[in-house]
Design an enzyme around this catalytic site. Structure first.
Site, PDB file in Angstrom:
ATOM      1  N   GLU A  87       0.821  -1.211   0.000  1.00 24.63           N
ATOM      2  CA  GLU A  87       0.000   0.000   0.000  1.00 24.63           C
ATOM      3  C   GLU A  87       0.863   1.272   0.000  1.00 24.63           C
ATOM      4  O   GLU A  87       0.349   2.358   0.268  1.00 24.63           O
ATOM      5  CB  GLU A  87      -0.958   0.018   1.197  1.00 24.63           C
ATOM      6  CG  GLU A  87      -1.866  -1.190   1.341  1.00 24.63           C
ATOM      7  CD  GLU A  87      -2.889  -1.379   0.214  1.00 24.63           C
ATOM      8  OE1 GLU A  87      -2.904  -0.552  -0.732  1.00 24.63           O
ATOM      9  OE2 GLU A  87      -3.629  -2.360   0.260  1.00 24.63           O
TER      10      GLU A  87
ATOM     11  N   HIS B  18      -2.714   2.756   8.061  1.00 21.77           N
ATOM     12  CA  HIS B  18      -3.798   1.945   7.503  1.00 21.77           C
ATOM     13  C   HIS B  18      -4.014   0.756   8.424  1.00 21.77           C
ATOM     14  O   HIS B  18      -3.048   0.135   8.862  1.00 21.77           O
ATOM     15  CB  HIS B  18      -3.426   1.480   6.091  1.00 21.77           C
ATOM     16  CG  HIS B  18      -4.338   0.412   5.580  1.00 21.77           C
ATOM     17  ND1 HIS B  18      -5.699   0.601   5.445  1.00 21.77           N
ATOM     18  CD2 HIS B  18      -4.107  -0.870   5.198  1.00 21.77           C
ATOM     19  CE1 HIS B  18      -6.247  -0.512   4.982  1.00 21.77           C
ATOM     20  NE2 HIS B  18      -5.309  -1.425   4.837  1.00 21.77           N
TER      21      HIS B  18
ATOM     22  N   HIS C  65      -7.164  -2.421   9.973  1.00 21.78           N
ATOM     23  CA  HIS C  65      -8.395  -3.188   9.745  1.00 21.78           C
ATOM     24  C   HIS C  65      -9.207  -3.293  11.039  1.00 21.78           C
ATOM     25  O   HIS C  65      -9.460  -4.409  11.516  1.00 21.78           O
ATOM     26  CB  HIS C  65      -8.057  -4.609   9.266  1.00 21.78           C
ATOM     27  CG  HIS C  65      -7.248  -4.684   8.001  1.00 21.78           C
ATOM     28  ND1 HIS C  65      -6.633  -5.842   7.579  1.00 21.78           N
ATOM     29  CD2 HIS C  65      -6.978  -3.749   7.047  1.00 21.78           C
ATOM     30  CE1 HIS C  65      -6.004  -5.632   6.418  1.00 21.78           C
ATOM     31  NE2 HIS C  65      -6.185  -4.360   6.087  1.00 21.78           N
TER      32      HIS C  65
ATOM     33  N   GLU D  11     -17.781  12.233  21.767  1.00 23.83           N
ATOM     34  CA  GLU D  11     -16.385  12.507  21.391  1.00 23.83           C
ATOM     35  C   GLU D  11     -16.214  12.674  19.877  1.00 23.83           C
ATOM     36  O   GLU D  11     -15.269  13.314  19.419  1.00 23.83           O
ATOM     37  CB  GLU D  11     -15.475  11.336  21.823  1.00 23.83           C
ATOM     38  CG  GLU D  11     -15.270  11.223  23.306  1.00 23.83           C
ATOM     39  CD  GLU D  11     -14.649  12.475  23.887  1.00 23.83           C
ATOM     40  OE1 GLU D  11     -13.554  12.850  23.449  1.00 23.83           O
ATOM     41  OE2 GLU D  11     -15.275  13.091  24.760  1.00 23.83           O
TER      42      GLU D  11
ATOM     43  N   HIS E 165     -12.897  -3.274   3.907  1.00 24.69           N
ATOM     44  CA  HIS E 165     -11.461  -3.495   4.072  1.00 24.69           C
ATOM     45  C   HIS E 165     -10.893  -2.840   5.345  1.00 24.69           C
ATOM     46  O   HIS E 165     -10.322  -3.520   6.184  1.00 24.69           O
ATOM     47  CB  HIS E 165     -10.721  -3.005   2.822  1.00 24.69           C
ATOM     48  CG  HIS E 165      -9.248  -3.233   2.852  1.00 24.69           C
ATOM     49  ND1 HIS E 165      -8.519  -3.621   1.753  1.00 24.69           N
ATOM     50  CD2 HIS E 165      -8.342  -3.112   3.862  1.00 24.69           C
ATOM     51  CE1 HIS E 165      -7.249  -3.755   2.083  1.00 24.69           C
ATOM     52  NE2 HIS E 165      -7.118  -3.439   3.362  1.00 24.69           N
TER      53      HIS E 165
HETATM   54  O1  2HA Z   1      -0.601  -4.933   3.965  1.00 27.44           O
HETATM   55  O2  2HA Z   1      -3.501  -4.230   4.896  1.00 27.44           O
HETATM   56  O3  2HA Z   1      -4.227  -3.471   2.496  1.00 27.44           O
HETATM   57  C1  2HA Z   1      -1.766  -5.604   4.206  1.00 27.44           C
HETATM   58  C2  2HA Z   1      -2.912  -4.724   3.973  1.00 27.44           C
HETATM   59  C3  2HA Z   1      -3.273  -4.452   2.583  1.00 27.44           C
HETATM   60 ZN    ZN Z   2      -5.417  -3.457   4.425  1.00 23.69          ZN
END
Ligand code: 2HA
Ligand code: ZN
Length: 278
Positions: A125, A148, A150, A178, A219
């Site tokens: 990414e 980034h 998840h 908040e 995602h």
């Molecule tokens: O690197 O999260 O979006 C693993 C991820 C890809």
């Molecule tokens: Zn990811």
């Protein structure tokens, strides 16, 4: 001579910027947000840090970026997580799981100065990260961090809710007092797209012209900030709010009114995103 050179070399793994990466990835792993190799983090080094640690450093490898990086990030130094690497392993082996790269003057390459010891390279990414850094730096020259992740409840909420940005932002604000205070500028949202591509990188960066937080449907999330605490804090607050929303889904009786949201914005001196409140 080599011995003296090595003695003079700064220990990058224990630098403040590597410590931040080790700490944030460990926290994200333990929060259950970043399974296996999920998630990636990049942090721009300040000019002082770059000089202190990498003045005259030899380029270990030149890694093609696969796109031409924006002028604003050329010649700049980033510490970044590696592709396929697990957040749970970063702290115990930073030199394999992290790397420091300088973006070449042409914008075509990342010059590896430290890390990715096993021959690895930056996260898949990295286009989305570098394009997001460029977009945020144009908005705020102090921006340094792109994360980034998840986070579970954020993805769950994004799966069941309309991905209209104003509606999604409003649902978050109305769930937790908040929320409007921490992200008065709202959340940007992309539909489900193929990750790891320049295309999703460009789409993310476009959203970053307006938002500090961008959701990737089905995602995860991107958060940005001037430092690790700000970027992490944004994601943490979205995730906490999404958790409350998902735990109460369909049963909420007490919802924060527009009037209270305006009161919170006034009290904490923030300007809510236009078009959300009546
Ligand atoms: O690197 O999260 O979006 C693993 C991820 C890809
Ligand atoms: Zn990811």
């Amino acid at each position: 001579m080599k011995i003296f050179e090595n003695l003079l070399k700064k220990n990058v793994a224990d630098s403040p910027f590597a410590e931040e990466m080790r700490e944030v990835t460990s926290n994200m792993y333990r929060l259950g947000w970043d399974e296996r190799n999920g998630g990636n983090v990049s942090r721009l080094l300040t000019q002082e840090e770059a000089t202190e640690y990498f003045a005259g450093a030899e380029v270990l490898r030149k890694i093609p970026l696969g796109f031409t990086a924006d002028e604003i990030v050329r010649g700049r130094y980033f510490i970044v997580t590696g592709t396929g690497k697990y957040f749970k392993n970063v702290d115990k082996d930073p030199e394999t799981n992290l790397g420091v790269v300088k973006i070449s003057d042409s914008g075509e390459y990342a010059e590896l100065l430290w890390g990715f010891k096993d021959g690895g390279k930056f996260t898949s990414e990295f286009p989305a990260h570098l394009m997001s850094h460029a977009a945020r730096l144009k908005k705020d020259p102090e921006n340094k961090v792109v994360i980034h992740s998840h986070p579970t409840y954020t993805i769950a909420m994004n799966t069941v809710c309309d991905i209209d940005e104003l509606k999604f932002t409003k649902t978050l604000w109305k769930t937790n007092t908040e929320a409007v205070v921490v992200f008065p500028d709202g959340v940007g949202i992309l539909p489900c797209m193929v990750c790891g591509t320049n295309l999703i990188g460009e789409a993310t960066a476009k959203k970053m012209e307006e938002y500090r937080i961008v959701l990737w449907t089905n995602h995860g999330i991107y958060g940005t900030g001037r430092d690790m605490d700000e970027a992490f804090g944004l994601i943490e607050t979205v995730e906490k709010t999404a958790q409350i929303y998902m735990l109460t889904l369909g049963r909420a009786v007490n919802i924060i009114s527009d009037e209270t949201l305006k009161g919170l914005a006034a009290r904490f001196d923030v300007t809510p995103l236009d078009g959300v409140l009546k």
